[in-house]
Design an enzyme around this catalytic site. Structure first.
Site, mmCIF file in Angstrom:
data_model
loop_
_atom_site.group_PDB
_atom_site.id
_atom_site.type_symbol
_atom_site.label_atom_id
_atom_site.label_comp_id
_atom_site.label_asym_id
_atom_site.label_seq_id
_atom_site.Cartn_x
_atom_site.Cartn_y
_atom_site.Cartn_z
ATOM 1 N N THR A 1 -5.579 -8.463 6.677
ATOM 2 C CA THR A 1 -5.689 -8.466 7.815
ATOM 3 C C THR A 1 -5.492 -9.912 8.525
ATOM 4 O O THR A 1 -5.117 -10.006 9.571
ATOM 5 C CB THR A 1 -7.525 -8.101 8.128
ATOM 6 N N SER B 1 0.856 -1.285 0.042
ATOM 7 C CA SER B 1 -0.229 -0.124 0.024
ATOM 8 C C SER B 1 0.994 1.312 0.064
ATOM 9 O O SER B 1 2.220 0.911 0.125
ATOM 10 C CB SER B 1 -0.805 0.089 1.196
ATOM 11 N N ASP C 1 -6.987 3.886 -7.602
ATOM 12 C CA ASP C 1 -8.316 3.720 -6.705
ATOM 13 C C ASP C 1 -8.830 5.009 -6.882
ATOM 14 O O ASP C 1 -8.570 6.040 -5.829
ATOM 15 C CB ASP C 1 -7.954 3.164 -5.414
ATOM 16 N N ALA D 1 -10.767 -9.368 1.600
ATOM 17 C CA ALA D 1 -11.355 -10.682 1.463
ATOM 18 C C ALA D 1 -10.583 -11.579 2.682
ATOM 19 O O ALA D 1 -10.717 -12.809 2.597
ATOM 20 C CB ALA D 1 -10.593 -11.179 0.114
ATOM 21 N N SER D 2 -10.331 -11.008 3.750
ATOM 22 C CA SER D 2 -9.652 -11.793 4.941
ATOM 23 C C SER D 2 -10.913 -12.517 5.433
ATOM 24 O O SER D 2 -12.198 -11.819 5.393
ATOM 25 C CB SER D 2 -9.153 -10.814 5.843
ATOM 26 N N ASP E 1 -1.033 -1.356 -4.356
ATOM 27 C CA ASP E 1 -2.413 -1.678 -3.561
ATOM 28 C C ASP E 1 -2.863 -0.058 -3.416
ATOM 29 O O ASP E 1 -2.297 0.675 -2.488
ATOM 30 C CB ASP E 1 -2.266 -2.424 -2.264
#
Ligand code: G3H
Ligand code: 13P
Ligand code: ZN
Length: 307
Positions: free
Chosen positions: A256, A49, A104, A212-213, A82
């Site tokens: 996460t 990120s 994004d 998606a964790s 990310d």
């Protein structure tokens, strides 16, 4: 060698499986991801990120990624930015050596999102780099949400079709009800799989699931057993991940779960031996716990055994 993101995802798209995109903020996380990929014979996305880049320094991120990729030459791997928040952020990553970037601009209106994404795509494609964009807002959907409210938050499949055609983006993250972090759903987990299938049908490109964790029970338990607090946490159940892959998801963003698994081990060592201050004694079990989560995820997504 780092591969272009699209090389990895086009294969996943054609063969209907999901590739885990795992975030890292240090050497230990990166090592766990590569060791897991080796163990499960799986392709990977490694992603940083803007916060991770700020923490490590962009050259360190790229150099570490390249060094690891050289040590595991059989593993197909792309280095991905990310949630890039601007054209400049994507440009910097591309110039530093990233092989995939996400722009994004999903918080902007459709037209503005499209304009920024087009600019990034043009710059990236001239340099052999793949691009991901996002449509809709990443947030959980409640049981009693109205159709209008849902339409305002989640991806609009018709817009997705136009967006993909006009932007030339390589893969798209459609909001279908997931969110980042450990607290994804207030009530029962709920994702809009029909909407996902419609986006896939109309775009026919690799799709990406953010947030998606899963927070598997053993990971939560491990964290709680050290006195950690994760009250009210809820992740995306494994069968939802598999349903998402069936619906056309090919890149599955996971951070996460890795953080919780790692930190549970650090907390355990700290609790069990207050005299301990050798960093390696904390981090080695952290790497092992993270690896276990990643290998398991690769089997769930169907990327295990693909190399
Ligand atoms: O999508 C968010 C990722 O989990 C990265 O989080 O901005 O705290 O590095 P971060
Ligand atoms: P999680 O917070 O569910 O791990 O999602 C990570 C993610 O989407 C990174 O882009
Ligand atoms: Zn994300």
């Amino acid at each position: 060698m780092l591969l272009q993101g699209n090389e990895i995802l086009q294969k996943a798209h054609k063969e209907f499986y999901g590739v885990g995109a795992f975030n890292f903020v240090n050497y230990e996380m990166l090592r766990a991801i590569f060791e897991a990929a080796h163990e499960a014979s799986s392709p990977i996305f490694i992603q940083a990120s803007e916060g991770a880049i700020k923490y490590m320094g962009i050259d360190m991120v790229v150099d570490m990624a390249k060094t690891m990729a050289r040590s595991y030459p059989h593993i197909p791997v792309a280095l991905h930015l990310d949630h890039g928040t601007s054209f400049d952020s994507c440009k910097n990553a591309i110039e530093a050596g990233f092989t995939s970037v996400m722009i994004d601009a999903s918080h902007h209106e459709f037209e503005e999102n499209l304009e920024i994404t087009k600019r990034v795509v043009e710059f990236a494609h001239q340099r052999g780099v793949s691009v991901e964009a996002e449509l809709g807002r990443l947030m959980g959907i409640e049981d009693n949400i109205s159709v209008d409210e849902k339409d305002a938050v989640l991806v609009n499949p018709k817009e997705a079709e136009i967006f993909v055609k006009e932007s030339g983006v390589d893969y798209l993250a459609p909001a279908i009800g997931t969110s980042h972090g450990a607290f994804k759903f207030k009530g029962e987990p709920k994702l809009d799989f029909e909407r996902l299938q419609e986006v896939k049908r109309l775009t026919n490109i690799p799709l990406v699931l953010h947030g998606a964790s899963a927070i598997p029970e053993y990971v939560r338990e491990s964290f709680l057993s050290t006195g950690g607090d994760l009250k009210g946490s809820k992740g995306v159940p494994f069968d939802f991940l598999q349903e998402s892959v069936k619906g056309g998801i090919n890149k599955v963003n996971t951070d996460t779960d890795l953080r919780i698994a790692f930190m549970a081990e650090v907390r355990k060592v700290a609790n069990n031996d207050p005299t301990q201050f050798d960093l390696r004694k904390f981090f080695t079990p952290g790497i092992e716990a993270m690896k276990k989560v990643i290998v398991e995820r690769m089997h769930i997504l169907g990327s295990a055994g693909r190399i």
